[in-house]
Design a protein around this motif. Structure first.
Motif, PDB file in Angstrom:
ATOM      1  N   SER A 160       0.820  -1.222   0.000  1.00 13.31           N
ATOM      2  CA  SER A 160       0.000   0.000   0.000  1.00 13.31           C
ATOM      3  C   SER A 160       0.850   1.266   0.000  1.00 13.31           C
ATOM      4  CB  SER A 160      -0.939   0.008   1.209  1.00 13.31           C
ATOM      5  OG  SER A 160      -0.205   0.159   2.417  1.00 13.31           O
ATOM      6  N   ILE A 161       2.149   1.146   0.265  1.00 17.06           N
ATOM      7  CA  ILE A 161       3.024   2.322   0.321  1.00 17.06           C
ATOM      8  C   ILE A 161       3.044   2.986  -1.059  1.00 17.06           C
ATOM      9  CG2 ILE A 161       5.365   3.146   0.813  1.00 17.06           C
ATOM     10  CD1 ILE A 161       3.732   1.970   3.257  1.00 17.06           C
ATOM     11  N   GLY A 162       2.903   4.315  -1.039  1.00 18.98           N
ATOM     12  CA  GLY A 162       2.859   5.072  -2.286  1.00 18.98           C
ATOM     13  C   GLY A 162       1.446   5.290  -2.802  1.00 18.98           C
ATOM     14  N   ARG A 163       0.456   5.030  -1.943  1.00 20.85           N
ATOM     15  CA  ARG A 163      -0.938   5.174  -2.371  1.00 20.85           C
ATOM     16  C   ARG A 163      -1.768   5.874  -1.291  1.00 20.85           C
ATOM     17  NH1 ARG A 163      -2.021  -0.895  -3.636  1.00 20.85           N
ATOM     18  NH2 ARG A 163      -3.971  -0.251  -2.735  1.00 20.85           N
ATOM     19  N   SER A 164      -2.951   6.323  -1.677  1.00 19.83           N
ATOM     20  CA  SER A 164      -3.919   6.927  -0.754  1.00 19.83           C
ATOM     21  C   SER A 164      -4.938   5.858  -0.396  1.00 19.83           C
ATOM     22  CB  SER A 164      -4.621   8.119  -1.409  1.00 19.83           C
ATOM     23  OG  SER A 164      -3.699   9.120  -1.740  1.00 19.83           O
ATOM     24  N   VAL A 165      -4.718   5.165   0.720  1.00 25.16           N
ATOM     25  CA  VAL A 165      -5.554   4.014   1.045  1.00 25.16           C
ATOM     26  C   VAL A 165      -6.009   3.952   2.500  1.00 25.16           C
ATOM     27  CG1 VAL A 165      -4.612   2.554  -0.778  1.00 25.16           C
ATOM     28  CG2 VAL A 165      -3.510   2.588   1.453  1.00 25.16           C
ATOM     29  N   SER A 166      -5.412   4.744   3.378  1.00 24.20           N
ATOM     30  CA  SER A 166      -5.688   4.586   4.804  1.00 24.20           C
ATOM     31  C   SER A 166      -6.899   5.398   5.248  1.00 24.20           C
ATOM     32  CB  SER A 166      -4.459   4.977   5.638  1.00 24.20           C
ATOM     33  OG  SER A 166      -4.376   6.375   5.781  1.00 24.20           O
ATOM     34  N   ASN A 167      -7.256   5.239   6.516  1.00 22.34           N
ATOM     35  CA  ASN A 167      -8.341   6.001   7.121  1.00 22.34           C
ATOM     36  C   ASN A 167      -7.826   7.312   7.720  1.00 22.34           C
ATOM     37  OD1 ASN A 167     -11.073   4.587   7.102  1.00 22.34           O
ATOM     38  ND2 ASN A 167      -9.672   2.918   7.560  1.00 22.34           N
ATOM     39  N   GLY A 168      -6.705   7.784   7.254  1.00 25.16           N
ATOM     40  CA  GLY A 168      -6.157   9.059   7.692  1.00 25.16           C
ATOM     41  C   GLY A 168      -4.757   8.962   8.256  1.00 25.16           C
ATOM     42  N   CYS A 169      -4.377   7.795   8.750  1.00 28.27           N
ATOM     43  CA  CYS A 169      -3.038   7.630   9.325  1.00 28.27           C
ATOM     44  C   CYS A 169      -1.980   7.572   8.227  1.00 28.27           C
ATOM     45  CB  CYS A 169      -2.973   6.366  10.177  1.00 28.27           C
ATOM     46  SG  CYS A 169      -3.875   6.524  11.734  1.00 28.27           S
ATOM     47  N   ILE A 170      -0.729   7.654   8.648  1.00 27.54           N
ATOM     48  CA  ILE A 170       0.413   7.630   7.747  1.00 27.54           C
ATOM     49  C   ILE A 170       1.125   6.296   7.949  1.00 27.54           C
ATOM     50  CG2 ILE A 170       2.593   8.765   7.179  1.00 27.54           C
ATOM     51  CD1 ILE A 170       1.035  11.281   8.645  1.00 27.54           C
ATOM     52  N   ARG A 171       1.095   5.450   6.927  1.00 26.01           N
ATOM     53  CA  ARG A 171       1.685   4.116   7.007  1.00 26.01           C
ATOM     54  C   ARG A 171       3.099   4.114   6.451  1.00 26.01           C
ATOM     55  NH1 ARG A 171      -2.722   0.215   4.024  1.00 26.01           N
ATOM     56  NH2 ARG A 171      -4.530   0.785   5.295  1.00 26.01           N
ATOM     57  N   MET A 172       3.937   3.305   7.081  1.00 23.16           N
ATOM     58  CA  MET A 172       5.298   3.073   6.591  1.00 23.16           C
ATOM     59  C   MET A 172       5.543   1.567   6.597  1.00 23.16           C
ATOM     60  SD  MET A 172       7.318   5.947   8.871  1.00 23.16           S
ATOM     61  CE  MET A 172       8.835   5.911   7.915  1.00 23.16           C
ATOM     62  N   ARG A 173       6.500   1.112   5.826  1.00 28.13           N
ATOM     63  CA  ARG A 173       6.916  -0.281   5.937  1.00 28.13           C
ATOM     64  C   ARG A 173       7.431  -0.495   7.353  1.00 28.13           C
ATOM     65  NH1 ARG A 173       9.872  -1.026   0.103  1.00 28.13           N
ATOM     66  NH2 ARG A 173       7.933  -1.313  -1.041  1.00 28.13           N
ATOM     67  N   ASN A 174       7.248  -1.690   7.886  1.00 27.70           N
ATOM     68  CA  ASN A 174       7.655  -1.958   9.264  1.00 27.70           C
ATOM     69  C   ASN A 174       9.123  -1.636   9.517  1.00 27.70           C
ATOM     70  OD1 ASN A 174       5.247  -2.669  10.555  1.00 27.70           O
ATOM     71  ND2 ASN A 174       5.363  -4.755   9.788  1.00 27.70           N
ATOM     72  N   GLU A 175      10.023  -2.034   8.615  1.00 27.73           N
ATOM     73  CA  GLU A 175      11.441  -1.753   8.842  1.00 27.73           C
ATOM     74  C   GLU A 175      11.731  -0.256   8.833  1.00 27.73           C
ATOM     75  OE1 GLU A 175      10.819  -3.013   4.520  1.00 27.73           O
ATOM     76  OE2 GLU A 175      10.221  -3.814   6.453  1.00 27.73           O
ATOM     77  N   ALA A 176      10.975   0.519   8.036  1.00 29.28           N
ATOM     78  CA  ALA A 176      11.161   1.968   7.985  1.00 29.28           C
ATOM     79  C   ALA A 176      10.653   2.628   9.264  1.00 29.28           C
ATOM     80  CB  ALA A 176      10.464   2.550   6.760  1.00 29.28           C
ATOM     81  N   VAL A 177       9.456   2.230   9.733  1.00 29.98           N
ATOM     82  CA  VAL A 177       8.929   2.851  10.952  1.00 29.98           C
ATOM     83  C   VAL A 177       9.775   2.465  12.159  1.00 29.98           C
ATOM     84  CG1 VAL A 177       7.194   1.142  11.691  1.00 29.98           C
ATOM     85  CG2 VAL A 177       6.786   3.577  12.068  1.00 29.98           C
ATOM     86  N   MET A 178      10.358   1.273  12.157  1.00 28.69           N
ATOM     87  CA  MET A 178      11.245   0.877  13.264  1.00 28.69           C
ATOM     88  C   MET A 178      12.496   1.761  13.275  1.00 28.69           C
ATOM     89  SD  MET A 178      10.680  -3.239  12.949  1.00 28.69           S
ATOM     90  CE  MET A 178      11.845  -3.754  14.190  1.00 28.69           C
ATOM     91  N   ASP A 179      13.020   2.071  12.101  1.00 29.75           N
ATOM     92  CA  ASP A 179      14.186   2.951  11.985  1.00 29.75           C
ATOM     93  C   ASP A 179      13.841   4.349  12.492  1.00 29.75           C
ATOM     94  OD1 ASP A 179      16.897   3.608  10.918  1.00 29.75           O
ATOM     95  OD2 ASP A 179      15.732   4.840   9.517  1.00 29.75           O
ATOM     96  N   LEU A 180      12.721   4.902  12.030  1.00 28.72           N
ATOM     97  CA  LEU A 180      12.306   6.242  12.446  1.00 28.72           C
ATOM     98  C   LEU A 180      11.998   6.276  13.940  1.00 28.72           C
ATOM     99  CD1 LEU A 180      11.575   9.137  11.511  1.00 28.72           C
ATOM    100  CD2 LEU A 180       9.227   8.307  11.192  1.00 28.72           C
ATOM    101  N   PHE A 181      11.320   5.271  14.444  1.00 33.42           N
ATOM    102  CA  PHE A 181      10.935   5.170  15.856  1.00 33.42           C
ATOM    103  C   PHE A 181      12.156   5.323  16.769  1.00 33.42           C
ATOM    104  CE2 PHE A 181      10.000   2.789  19.728  1.00 33.42           C
ATOM    105  CZ  PHE A 181       8.656   3.036  19.984  1.00 33.42           C
TER     106      PHE A 181
END
Length: 193
Positions: A160-181
């Motif tokens: 789904s990354i690179g698309r407008s699909v969520s209910n408003g939240c901002i999604r990242m790949r798990n490895e990317a959000v773990m890095d940012l976190f």
């Protein structure tokens, strides 16, 4: 934030990959995503216009990118998925909470919009590999401390990354959000366009 900083926030972030924007005025709306061949969700260091605090997060919803500012004029760019057109959240927030393997509960509005899908989860879902928030979640709060119900989080749907699909939240790949976190503390400013 002073007037100059507020004006800088209205300027486009980058003209094209690897180039700084020199425009003095902002477009009426963020530019739409580039052609699929040009879209790269992998974390990449890129130039970004000056004016954002080092450490801050900037999301450009129309381009499906999140920028973590690492130095004046430099950022790590991550690919993201954002809200469907009618559900895109925009504004300024702070990271108010950080959670590893967060639990999830759909909002009442989500249940109302799609009861067939969300009603079974209205009492919540524990964290874990099947949870839609993925491996990590950064909870966005207002400057006054109120939860916005918007999250920057991982996903069980990396396609789904690179698309407008969520209910408003901002999604990242798990490895990317773990890095940012691991890189951003509570209180980090977040700007969503």
């Amino acid at each position: 934030m002073n007037r100059r900083q507020m004006m800088m926030l209205t300027l486009p972030l980058i003209a094209a990959p690897g180039a700084l924007m020199a425009q003095a005025t902002a477009p009426a709306a963020p530019p739409k995503a580039k052609a699929k061949a040009a879209y790269d969700p992998a974390p990449t260091e890129v130039p970004i216009r000056d004016g954002f605090e080092v450490g801050s997060i900037v999301v450009v919803s129309g381009d499906y990118y999140l920028y973590h500012v690492i130095a004046p004029g430099r950022a790590i760019r991550y690919g993201v998925a954002v809200g469907k057109d009618e559900l895109v959240w925009k504004g300024r927030a702070l990271i108010g909470r950080k959670v590893e393997w967060p639990s999830w509960k759909p909002t009442p509005a989500m249940v109302q919009r799609n009861p067939a899908h969300y009603k079974k989860y209205e009492n919540g879902m524990p964290g874990g590999p099947e949870n839609p928030l993925g491996a990590r979640a950064l909870y966005l709060h207002t400057v006054g401390g109120q939860d916005t119900s918007i999250r920057i989080h991982g996903t069980t749907e990396p396609g789904s990354i690179g698309r407008s699909v969520s209910n408003g939240c901002i999604r990242m790949r798990n490895e990317a959000v773990m890095d940012l976190f691991d890189k951003v503390p509570i209180g980090t400013p977040v700007y969503v366009y």
